[in-house]
Design a protein around this motif. Structure first.
Motif, PDB file in Angstrom:
ATOM      1  N   TYR A 140      -4.990  -6.768   8.231  1.00  0.00           N
ATOM      2  CA  TYR A 140      -4.609  -5.020   9.522  1.00  0.00           C
ATOM      3  C   TYR A 140      -5.198  -4.471  10.779  1.00  0.00           C
ATOM      4  O   TYR A 140      -5.513  -3.500  11.460  1.00  0.00           O
ATOM      5  N   ALA A 156       5.502   4.832   7.462  1.00  0.00           N
ATOM      6  CA  ALA A 156       5.090   4.425   7.191  1.00  0.00           C
ATOM      7  C   ALA A 156       4.063   2.987   7.772  1.00  0.00           C
ATOM      8  O   ALA A 156       5.533   2.081   8.427  1.00  0.00           O
ATOM      9  N   HIS A 157       3.559   2.611   8.035  1.00  0.00           N
ATOM     10  CA  HIS A 157       3.274   1.546   8.775  1.00  0.00           C
ATOM     11  C   HIS A 157       3.457  -0.167   8.229  1.00  0.00           C
ATOM     12  O   HIS A 157       3.174   0.012   6.915  1.00  0.00           O
ATOM     13  N   GLY A 160       0.828  -1.891   5.939  1.00  0.00           N
ATOM     14  CA  GLY A 160       0.447  -1.034   4.464  1.00  0.00           C
ATOM     15  C   GLY A 160       1.708  -1.170   3.599  1.00  0.00           C
ATOM     16  O   GLY A 160       1.325  -1.862   2.496  1.00  0.00           O
ATOM     17  N   GLY A 188      -4.539  -7.039   3.776  1.00  0.00           N
ATOM     18  CA  GLY A 188      -5.672  -5.392   4.047  1.00  0.00           C
ATOM     19  C   GLY A 188      -7.001  -5.903   5.822  1.00  0.00           C
ATOM     20  O   GLY A 188      -6.867  -5.266   6.122  1.00  0.00           O
TER      21      GLY A 188
END
Ligand code: CMC
Length: 434
Positions: free
Chosen positions: A268, A136-137, A140, A265
């Motif tokens: 990102y 998983a990043h 995130g 978000g």
């Protein structure tokens, strides 16, 4: 129209009707709603502005951060970034951003104490962190986990109470490094490290990232200082994309964890905080100095962008890039020089002399060199934006608190210019497909 227009006003003639209007100018802006009085007929909507990306539209009044993009000036609450980076520390800067002025000794001690004692997260956070896929990043994971904190602190919805706002601000500044470090450890398959509250903010973050079986993790103080400076440089940047996201979501009066999750978000994305990760990948792809001219040609032909170059606001130089370049030297003294530095320096030199970049006023921004430093710390590129997010948290929260108390603010709800069909007649699927 008045007979004699006020000096601080704009007189506009609507050539469709020949009618003239006086529109007040305040702070070198006109209120977009004043254009609403300009209309063809009474029952038609008034004139609006079209400004994708808010290129020339102020969305708020703010006393947090000042930028003069032409002169390369950045100030937090009036203090130049160069002085803060040299003489302050991240938690003092966070206090300055959130409270609006520098702390007294008592205020500073109490602030540091509060932040330090809120670094732990609820044990259940570990549970859902473990639920992410092994690859998983971390951005995130950070976005999801900071948003999830709203479920642990339902009182955070009470945004009109000043003490309550303060509590959430402290919690978030304190817990972001814990969430960020745990996102990193998860990807590495390593156990989560609890905060060590004997350590300062940045040293504790490094401990949560890198501690293994030793009793105490002691990072090189030069690296702690360099990372602290990087946090300061990222702490706020007025109405950038992620801050706008925090404000936009916050304008619905949701709790601040949800608003900050929106900011994470936005950050990102590769055109915003994700640029430092993109810079490093770009430098690795270029591989050696000989490949730079061909790469630059590709950029000029519009095949791709030179990541880490250009800025919506800075059209001369990004003062943060200058400070980071210096921090590179300090970090590389400890870690050894990153071989990509040579490529970056050559790329910068060639680009700064090339007409394409000169004409468009494209200069290295904060992300051009920060990735090289982060790599020297042995962070994988996916972690770079997490570091940016930790640094930006006090800025997001200062801007959020300002928004919540600003009587001018309303729920964010831009207009649109509708370009689709109208008044079509619907035919049921059974008939259309018959
Ligand atoms: N490489 C090549 N050309 C560029 C670049 C670049 N990095 N940036 C802008 N241009 C060109 C663009 O193609 C356009 O050219 P033309 O007028 O011929 O169409 C002109 O310069 C103006 O660009 P723009 O996209 O209209 O400018 P903007 O203000 O909308 O975008 C930006 C600002 C930062 C998104 C953009 O410069 C960019 O994509 N840079 C690369 C990504 C990057 O480094 N982002 C980090 C920003 S700093 C950290 C942060 O605040 O998040």
């Amino acid at each position: 129209m008045t007979d004699v227009a006020a000096k601080d006003s704009l007189t506009v003639t609507d050539n469709r009707t020949g009618q003239q209007y006086d529109i007040a100018i305040n702070d070198n802006t006109i209120a977009a709603k004043d254009l609403g009085q300009i209309r063809l007929t009474e029952d038609e909507p008034g004139l609006a502005t079209y400004d994708p990306g808010f290129v020339n539209t102020a969305s708020c009044r703010s006393a947090v951060t000042f930028i003069d993009g032409d002169k390369g000036i950045l100030e937090y609450r009036g203090y130049p970034i160069e002085q803060l980076a040299e003489k302050s520390n991240f938690l003092e800067v966070a206090y300055l951003l959130v409270h609006g002025s520098l702390p007294t000794k008592e205020q500073y001690d109490s602030w540091v104490h509060e932040i330090t004692y809120h670094t732990f997260v609820h044990e259940n956070v570990k549970g859902f962190m473990h639920g992410f896929r092994y690859d998983a990043h971390p951005m995130g994971m950070l976005m999801a986990s900071v948003g999830a904190l709203s479920t642990f602190y339902p009182d955070a919805r009470n945004i009109s109470d000043a003490d309550n706002r303060h509590m959430q601000i402290v919690r978030m500044i304190a817990k972001m490094p814990t969430l960020g470090a745990w996102s990193f450890r998860h990807a590495q398959g390593k156990p989560f490290v609890y905060p060590d509250n004997d350590l300062g903010y940045t040293a504790n973050f490094l401990s949560m990232l890198f501690k293994m079986s030793e009793q105490k993790f002691e990072a090189d103080p030069r690296l702690v200082k360099a990372l602290d400076v990087l946090f300061i440089l990222h702490a706020d940047h007025e109405q950038n994309c992620s801050t706008n996201a925090v404000r936009s979501v916050g304008s619905s009066q949701v709790d601040p964890y949800s608003a900050v999750a929106a900011g994470v978000g936005a950050l990102y994305g590769p055109l915003h905080g994700g640029a430092n990760e993109a810079v490093l990948r770009m430098l690795k792809r270029i591989g050696s100095k000989e490949n730079i001219p061909a790469f630059i040609e590709g950029v000029k032909n519009g095949n791709e962008r030179l990541m880490g170059f250009g800025h919506r606001v800075y059209k001369n130089f990004d003062p943060r890039a200058t400070i980071i370049k210096k921090a590179c030297d300090d970090v590389f003294e400890v870690t050894g020089v990153n071989p990509l530095l040579e490529i970056a320096k050559e790329l910068e030199k060639i680009a700064l002399e090339d007409e394409y970049f000169v004409k468009r006023k494209l200069y290295p921004n904060v992300d051009f060199y920060s990735g090289l430093i982060y790599e020297a710390f042995q962070f994988p590129p996916e972690m770079f934006t997490v570091l940016f997010a930790i640094g930006r948290t006090p800025g997001w929260l200062a801007q959020w608190a300002e928004l919540v108390q600003d009587k001018d603010q309303k729920i964010a709800r831009p207009k649109q210019i509708y370009t689709g069909d109208r008044e079509l007649t619907f035919t049921a699927a059974s008939e259309r497909w018959a």
